[in-house]
Design a protein around this motif. Structure first.
Motif, PDB file in Angstrom:
ATOM      1  N   TRP A  41     -10.950  16.696  -2.354  1.00  0.00           N
ATOM      2  CA  TRP A  41     -10.031  15.562  -2.402  1.00  0.00           C
ATOM      3  C   TRP A  41      -8.581  16.022  -2.463  1.00  0.00           C
ATOM      4  O   TRP A  41      -7.685  15.316  -2.006  1.00  0.00           O
ATOM      5  N   VAL A  42      -8.341  17.176  -3.068  1.00  0.00           N
ATOM      6  CA  VAL A  42      -6.974  17.624  -3.317  1.00  0.00           C
ATOM      7  C   VAL A  42      -6.173  17.710  -2.021  1.00  0.00           C
ATOM      8  O   VAL A  42      -5.042  17.223  -1.941  1.00  0.00           O
ATOM      9  N   ASP A  43      -6.756  18.285  -0.969  1.00  0.00           N
ATOM     10  CA  ASP A  43      -6.048  18.400   0.309  1.00  0.00           C
ATOM     11  C   ASP A  43      -5.805  17.035   0.937  1.00  0.00           C
ATOM     12  O   ASP A  43      -4.750  16.789   1.527  1.00  0.00           O
ATOM     13  N   VAL A  44      -6.785  16.138   0.806  1.00  0.00           N
ATOM     14  CA  VAL A  44      -6.614  14.784   1.339  1.00  0.00           C
ATOM     15  C   VAL A  44      -5.459  14.088   0.629  1.00  0.00           C
ATOM     16  O   VAL A  44      -4.599  13.471   1.263  1.00  0.00           O
ATOM     17  N   ILE A  45      -5.418  14.209  -0.692  1.00  0.00           N
ATOM     18  CA  ILE A  45      -4.359  13.576  -1.480  1.00  0.00           C
ATOM     19  C   ILE A  45      -3.003  14.167  -1.122  1.00  0.00           C
ATOM     20  O   ILE A  45      -2.012  13.441  -0.987  1.00  0.00           O
ATOM     21  N   ARG A  46      -2.938  15.471  -0.974  1.00  0.00           N
ATOM     22  CA  ARG A  46      -1.674  16.117  -0.603  1.00  0.00           C
ATOM     23  C   ARG A  46      -1.155  15.573   0.728  1.00  0.00           C
ATOM     24  O   ARG A  46       0.019  15.252   0.870  1.00  0.00           O
ATOM     25  N   LYS A  47      -2.049  15.485   1.716  1.00  0.00           N
ATOM     26  CA  LYS A  47      -1.634  15.033   3.047  1.00  0.00           C
ATOM     27  C   LYS A  47      -1.137  13.589   3.023  1.00  0.00           C
ATOM     28  O   LYS A  47      -0.104  13.267   3.591  1.00  0.00           O
ATOM     29  N   ILE A  48      -1.890  12.723   2.362  1.00  0.00           N
ATOM     30  CA  ILE A  48      -1.504  11.305   2.306  1.00  0.00           C
ATOM     31  C   ILE A  48      -0.169  11.143   1.596  1.00  0.00           C
ATOM     32  O   ILE A  48       0.749  10.479   2.085  1.00  0.00           O
ATOM     33  N   SER A  49      -0.043  11.750   0.417  1.00  0.00           N
ATOM     34  CA  SER A  49       1.166  11.544  -0.383  1.00  0.00           C
ATOM     35  C   SER A  49       2.371  12.254   0.208  1.00  0.00           C
ATOM     36  O   SER A  49       3.486  11.739   0.141  1.00  0.00           O
ATOM     37  N   ASN A  50       2.189  13.436   0.821  1.00  0.00           N
ATOM     38  CA  ASN A  50       3.313  14.122   1.450  1.00  0.00           C
ATOM     39  C   ASN A  50       3.838  13.342   2.642  1.00  0.00           C
ATOM     40  O   ASN A  50       5.050  13.247   2.845  1.00  0.00           O
ATOM     41  N   ALA A  51       2.952  12.776   3.434  1.00  0.00           N
ATOM     42  CA  ALA A  51       3.383  11.965   4.574  1.00  0.00           C
ATOM     43  C   ALA A  51       4.169  10.751   4.106  1.00  0.00           C
ATOM     44  O   ALA A  51       5.200  10.389   4.680  1.00  0.00           O
ATOM     45  N   SER A  52       3.724  10.118   3.018  1.00  0.00           N
ATOM     46  CA  SER A  52       4.414   8.942   2.487  1.00  0.00           C
ATOM     47  C   SER A  52       5.798   9.295   1.966  1.00  0.00           C
ATOM     48  O   SER A  52       6.744   8.524   2.113  1.00  0.00           O
ATOM     49  N   ASN A  53       5.902  10.450   1.343  1.00  0.00           N
ATOM     50  CA  ASN A  53       7.151  10.827   0.692  1.00  0.00           C
ATOM     51  C   ASN A  53       8.179  11.418   1.659  1.00  0.00           C
ATOM     52  O   ASN A  53       9.370  11.256   1.463  1.00  0.00           O
ATOM     53  N   HIS A  54       7.721  12.090   2.714  1.00  0.00           N
ATOM     54  CA  HIS A  54       8.647  12.833   3.569  1.00  0.00           C
ATOM     55  C   HIS A  54       8.747  12.314   5.001  1.00  0.00           C
ATOM     56  O   HIS A  54       9.592  12.776   5.753  1.00  0.00           O
ATOM     57  N   GLU A  55       7.897  11.382   5.378  1.00  0.00           N
ATOM     58  CA  GLU A  55       7.927  10.869   6.744  1.00  0.00           C
ATOM     59  C   GLU A  55       8.012   9.349   6.731  1.00  0.00           C
ATOM     60  O   GLU A  55       7.765   8.708   5.710  1.00  0.00           O
ATOM     61  N   LEU A  56       8.374   8.777   7.876  1.00  0.00           N
ATOM     62  CA  LEU A  56       8.455   7.324   8.002  1.00  0.00           C
ATOM     63  C   LEU A  56       7.082   6.787   8.396  1.00  0.00           C
ATOM     64  O   LEU A  56       6.780   6.592   9.570  1.00  0.00           O
TER      65      LEU A  56
ATOM     66  N   LYS B  29       3.731   4.036   7.269  1.00  0.00           N
ATOM     67  CA  LYS B  29       3.272   2.876   6.509  1.00  0.00           C
ATOM     68  C   LYS B  29       1.830   3.153   6.120  1.00  0.00           C
ATOM     69  O   LYS B  29       0.971   3.323   6.979  1.00  0.00           O
ATOM     70  N   ASN B  30       1.589   3.234   4.830  1.00  0.00           N
ATOM     71  CA  ASN B  30       0.240   3.571   4.378  1.00  0.00           C
ATOM     72  C   ASN B  30      -0.713   2.393   4.511  1.00  0.00           C
ATOM     73  O   ASN B  30      -0.315   1.235   4.463  1.00  0.00           O
ATOM     74  N   THR B  31      -1.987   2.733   4.652  1.00  0.00           N
ATOM     75  CA  THR B  31      -3.023   1.728   4.828  1.00  0.00           C
ATOM     76  C   THR B  31      -3.677   1.382   3.487  1.00  0.00           C
ATOM     77  O   THR B  31      -3.493   2.080   2.483  1.00  0.00           O
TER      78      THR B  31
ATOM     79  N   TYR C  23       0.809  -1.217   0.000  1.00  0.00           N
ATOM     80  CA  TYR C  23       0.000   0.000   0.000  1.00  0.00           C
ATOM     81  C   TYR C  23       0.849   1.278   0.000  1.00  0.00           C
ATOM     82  O   TYR C  23       0.470   2.266  -0.613  1.00  0.00           O
ATOM     83  N   THR C  24       1.987   1.260   0.677  1.00  0.00           N
ATOM     84  CA  THR C  24       2.870   2.430   0.645  1.00  0.00           C
ATOM     85  C   THR C  24       3.418   2.623  -0.766  1.00  0.00           C
ATOM     86  O   THR C  24       3.494   3.754  -1.263  1.00  0.00           O
ATOM     87  N   GLY C  25       3.777   1.531  -1.432  1.00  0.00           N
ATOM     88  CA  GLY C  25       4.224   1.608  -2.823  1.00  0.00           C
ATOM     89  C   GLY C  25       3.127   2.148  -3.732  1.00  0.00           C
ATOM     90  O   GLY C  25       3.388   2.939  -4.645  1.00  0.00           O
ATOM     91  N   THR C  26       1.892   1.750  -3.476  1.00  0.00           N
ATOM     92  CA  THR C  26       0.752   2.251  -4.246  1.00  0.00           C
ATOM     93  C   THR C  26       0.630   3.765  -4.102  1.00  0.00           C
ATOM     94  O   THR C  26       0.448   4.490  -5.087  1.00  0.00           O
TER      95      THR C  26
END
Length: 199
Positions: free
Chosen positions: A154-169, A171-173, A108-111
């Motif tokens: 949706w744009v803000d939700v997408i930004r938050k999810i993807s920024n956390a994945s890219n810049h923080e440690l 594990k996405n759900t 899911y993180t790779g996705t």
């Protein structure tokens, strides 16, 4: 030397005759099928086999490819989330399907990371300049009307999810991955598939 009967130890063995039916979405062709054709995973004691659960290798009734279901909730290969989209450029389509393949493998993180990359490719493919950051690409899609007005939340939700994945440690759900893939599919359908169907 006396032969050892592995079944007497309660080992899991493959049994190739009658198979208990299973319903699943094929990881190859995406069809929802019910199959009772394949090789059952039976549990044995001596020569008595028990096969009363939908576990085994099942053959898809549409594409004839095998799916392994070893236990409840596990399927290999897994089913992809979303659907194929027509009229998309080759590079965008490749990355979209890589993201869907990651989902099918429970990665899911790779996705999420591939969906982020996909949105950047979509923006460039639709006219944005290269060399921008992710926020600028998403803003481009929103400001140029490639994201519908009703989908801007949706744009803000997408930004938050993807920024956390890219810049923080993190594990996405599964839910994170589904949200991003659903958003990407919506953009692809409204900007590629629907316009191309009129040509």
């Amino acid at each position: 030397m006396k032969a050892v009967n592995l079944n007497s130890f309660g080992y899991t063995v493959w049994k190739g005759n009658k198979i208990y039916p299973a319903s699943f979405q094929c990881g190859y062709c995406g069809s929802y099928v019910t199959s009772n054709y394949g090789m059952a995973l039976g549990y044995g004691e001596e020569y008595n086999f028990y096969n009363n659960k939908p576990y085994g290798v099942y053959i898809c009734t549409k594409c004839n490819k095998p799916t392994f279901i070893p236990s409840e909730g596990i399927q290999i290969p897994g089913s992809k989330f979303g659907s194929d989209v027509k009229g998309v450029s080759e590079i965008v389509n490749t990355i979209y399907n890589e993201a869907r393949d990651c989902y099918a493998a429970d990665a899911y993180t790779g996705t999420v990371l591939l969906s982020r990359k996909l949105l950047m490719h979509i923006a460039i493919d639709l006219g944005a300049n290269e060399g921008k950051n992710f926020k600028e690409y998403v803003d481009f899609l929103a400001n140029e009307g490639f994201i519908t007005a009703t989908s801007r939340d949706w744009v803000d939700v997408i930004r938050k999810i993807s920024n956390a994945s890219n810049h923080e440690l993190v594990k996405n759900t599964k839910e994170d991955a589904e949200n991003l893939l659903q958003f990407c599919e919506m953009i692809l359908k409204t900007n590629y598939e629907y316009p191309s169907s009129l040509k």
